[in-house]
Write a protein that holds these residues in place. Structure first.
Motif, PDB file in Angstrom:
ATOM      1  N   MET A  99       0.850  -1.194   0.000  1.00 19.73           N
ATOM      2  CA  MET A  99       0.000   0.000   0.000  1.00 19.73           C
ATOM      3  C   MET A  99       0.879   1.235   0.000  1.00 19.73           C
ATOM      4  O   MET A  99       2.050   1.199   0.404  1.00 19.73           O
ATOM      5  N   ARG A 100       0.299   2.359  -0.436  1.00 23.16           N
ATOM      6  CA  ARG A 100       1.020   3.627  -0.399  1.00 23.16           C
ATOM      7  C   ARG A 100       0.862   4.270   0.981  1.00 23.16           C
ATOM      8  O   ARG A 100      -0.182   4.175   1.619  1.00 23.16           O
ATOM      9  N   ALA A 101       1.926   4.953   1.420  1.00 25.58           N
ATOM     10  CA  ALA A 101       1.888   5.658   2.702  1.00 25.58           C
ATOM     11  C   ALA A 101       2.925   6.769   2.678  1.00 25.58           C
ATOM     12  O   ALA A 101       3.911   6.699   1.933  1.00 25.58           O
ATOM     13  N   LEU A 102       2.683   7.782   3.479  1.00 28.16           N
ATOM     14  CA  LEU A 102       3.700   8.798   3.711  1.00 28.16           C
ATOM     15  C   LEU A 102       4.548   8.356   4.897  1.00 28.16           C
ATOM     16  O   LEU A 102       4.017   7.839   5.889  1.00 28.16           O
ATOM     17  N   GLN A 103       5.861   8.563   4.798  1.00 32.42           N
ATOM     18  CA  GLN A 103       6.758   8.074   5.838  1.00 32.42           C
ATOM     19  C   GLN A 103       7.750   9.144   6.256  1.00 32.42           C
ATOM     20  O   GLN A 103       8.368   9.805   5.424  1.00 32.42           O
ATOM     21  N   CYS A 104       7.906   9.297   7.569  1.00 31.78           N
ATOM     22  CA  CYS A 104       8.911  10.177   8.153  1.00 31.78           C
ATOM     23  C   CYS A 104      10.079   9.297   8.610  1.00 31.78           C
ATOM     24  O   CYS A 104       9.913   8.455   9.498  1.00 31.78           O
ATOM     25  N   ASP A 105      11.253   9.482   7.989  1.00 28.50           N
ATOM     26  CA  ASP A 105      12.423   8.661   8.304  1.00 28.50           C
ATOM     27  C   ASP A 105      13.278   9.254   9.421  1.00 28.50           C
ATOM     28  O   ASP A 105      14.007   8.536  10.096  1.00 28.50           O
ATOM     29  N   GLU A 106      13.211  10.584   9.579  1.00 26.42           N
ATOM     30  CA  GLU A 106      13.947  11.253  10.648  1.00 26.42           C
ATOM     31  C   GLU A 106      13.214  12.524  11.035  1.00 26.42           C
ATOM     32  O   GLU A 106      12.506  13.116  10.218  1.00 26.42           O
ATOM     33  N   TYR A 107      13.335  12.909  12.277  1.00 24.63           N
ATOM     34  CA  TYR A 107      12.661  14.113  12.740  1.00 24.63           C
ATOM     35  C   TYR A 107      13.243  15.327  12.031  1.00 24.63           C
ATOM     36  O   TYR A 107      14.461  15.459  11.882  1.00 24.63           O
ATOM     37  N   GLY A 108      12.357  16.226  11.595  1.00 25.24           N
ATOM     38  CA  GLY A 108      12.815  17.420  10.887  1.00 25.24           C
ATOM     39  C   GLY A 108      11.675  18.053  10.115  1.00 25.24           C
ATOM     40  O   GLY A 108      10.516  18.000  10.525  1.00 25.24           O
ATOM     41  N   SER A 109      11.981  18.615   8.972  1.00 24.34           N
ATOM     42  CA  SER A 109      11.000  19.322   8.163  1.00 24.34           C
ATOM     43  C   SER A 109       9.963  18.380   7.567  1.00 24.34           C
ATOM     44  O   SER A 109      10.275  17.239   7.189  1.00 24.34           O
ATOM     45  N   VAL A 110       8.729  18.876   7.460  1.00 22.11           N
ATOM     46  CA  VAL A 110       7.674  18.108   6.795  1.00 22.11           C
ATOM     47  C   VAL A 110       8.041  17.826   5.344  1.00 22.11           C
ATOM     48  O   VAL A 110       7.609  16.822   4.768  1.00 22.11           O
ATOM     49  N   ALA A 111       8.863  18.681   4.750  1.00 24.14           N
ATOM     50  CA  ALA A 111       9.274  18.476   3.360  1.00 24.14           C
ATOM     51  C   ALA A 111      10.052  17.180   3.171  1.00 24.14           C
ATOM     52  O   ALA A 111      10.151  16.660   2.054  1.00 24.14           O
ATOM     53  N   GLN A 112      10.601  16.625   4.258  1.00 27.53           N
ATOM     54  CA  GLN A 112      11.368  15.380   4.167  1.00 27.53           C
ATOM     55  C   GLN A 112      10.481  14.136   4.163  1.00 27.53           C
ATOM     56  O   GLN A 112      10.954  13.039   3.869  1.00 27.53           O
ATOM     57  N   VAL A 113       9.220  14.305   4.513  1.00 22.78           N
ATOM     58  CA  VAL A 113       8.296  13.161   4.514  1.00 22.78           C
ATOM     59  C   VAL A 113       8.106  12.687   3.071  1.00 22.78           C
ATOM     60  O   VAL A 113       7.869  13.483   2.165  1.00 22.78           O
ATOM     61  N   ARG A 114       8.228  11.376   2.848  1.00 22.60           N
ATOM     62  CA  ARG A 114       8.194  10.868   1.470  1.00 22.60           C
ATOM     63  C   ARG A 114       7.118   9.803   1.292  1.00 22.60           C
ATOM     64  O   ARG A 114       6.685   9.155   2.252  1.00 22.60           O
TER      65      ARG A 114
END
Length: 334
Positions: free
Chosen positions: A1-16
């Motif tokens: 399935m598709r999902a948004l993922q945060c790999d490290e704490y920081g900017s929302v722009a880094q969420v992929r």
């Protein structure tokens, strides 16, 4: 399935956007939901930055509120069944095509209420409802000053206090937000600033507000204290201004004021103690009431704009601009 993922704490722009495993079969008291939309909030941004009260283990999918359809239920679940339209609250994880949750923080949507209209109910309206009733003991006929009255929680507080028989004075930064509050039941709309006390007293027969709802913080809180009536209750529920207020203790003392700090997350499982199961029966009743009011047109939950999954950073930037009337959402299917 598709999902948004945060790999490290920081900017929302880094969420992929990533591909993840679909949740497995639900446990005895769990449900699996096919997610249609999820809400955007300041809490999500702070969680991604690692600055919220809860720090999810990395990597994680953000998102704390979603609507969709139940596709599977555990053997002990009796409140819900596959095919039910529901709105749900989660500690995180709602920015994914499917999510598995305990059934007691999932609420059935009544017939005739569409998904986007139900989406703001659990957190924005839930915060306002429980804060006004459970913490402040709001009574019919009292006057309520709502700060930040054009945004999610503020606009919900305007509608709910009106439904509870209060006289609502809405404080908002733009003419559009003040008009939205008036259309939803406020008897007066005032402008934030040093002149707040005079404006409020003019709208409240010279005595100030019995209850102050503050999701804004900052210097506006100090102006609101001066706008409060003697023996008033002040409800502090957030700091959308970006700064915590300094409490003028001398005025609090002379006016015999009560300050209620209020963290709604305690009731929905956002604390290490995971108290949501304790509060579930009372909260389920509150959600039934509010969802029914929305179905009947007594509440008008508002999603101002819907973004695709690739648009989370844009949605967060718009939210931080403080130009939004109502809520923002992510379309998980798009």
């Amino acid at each position: 399935m598709r999902a948004l993922q945060c790999d490290e704490y920081g900017s929302v722009a880094q969420v992929r956007l990533v591909q993840k495993e679909v949740p497995g079969q639900p446990g005895p008291d769990e449900v699996v939901i096919d997610v249609a939309y999820a809400s955007v909030s300041h809490a999500v941004g702070l969680m991604v930055e690692g600055k919220y009260q809860t720090r999810p283990p990395l990597p994680f999918s953000p998102g704390t509120e979603a609507v969709g359809e139940v596709v599977a239920v555990g053997k002990d679940v009796t409140r819900l069944k596959p095919g039910d339209a529901v709105v749900a609250v989660a500690p995180w994880g709602c920015y994914a095509e499917r999510i598995k949750l305990p059934e007691y923080t999932v609420y059935p949507i009544p017939d005739g209420l569409n998904l986007l209209d139900a989406l703001p109910i659990p957190i924005s309206y839930g915060t306002a409802y429980t804060g006004l009733l459970w913490r402040c003991g709001l009574k019919p006929g009292e006057s309520v000053l709502v700060l930040g009255a054009g945004a999610g929680v503020g606009l919900a507080a305007v509608e709910l206090a009106t439904q509870m028989g209060a006289r609502v004075i809405a404080c908002a930064s733009t003419a559009e937000k003040r008009q939205a509050a008036l259309e939803r039941g406020a008897v007066a709309a005032v402008v934030p600033g040093p002149d707040l006390a005079r404006q409020v007293k003019e709208a409240a027969d010279g005595r100030g507000a019995d209850v102050v709802v503050d999701p804004v913080g900052g210097e506006l809180f100090g102006y609101a204290v001066r706008a409060a009536a003697h023996d008033a209750r002040l409800l502090s529920i957030g700091f959308a201004s970006g700064s915590m207020p300094e409490v003028p203790a001398n005025i609090m003392l002379v006016k015999n004021l009560t300050l209620h700090g209020f963290f709604f997350g305690r009731y929905i499982g956002w604390t290490p103690a995971k108290e949501s199961i304790v509060h579930a029966p009372a909260l389920q009743q509150a959600m039934r009431t509010m969802l029914t009011w929305a179905q009947e047109g007594r509440l008008r939950p508002s999603v101002a704009r819907v973004f695709p999954m690739s648009g989370l950073a844009d949605a967060m930037a718009l939210l931080h601009s403080r130009q939004v009337v109502g809520k923002l959402a992510i379309n998980i299917k798009e």
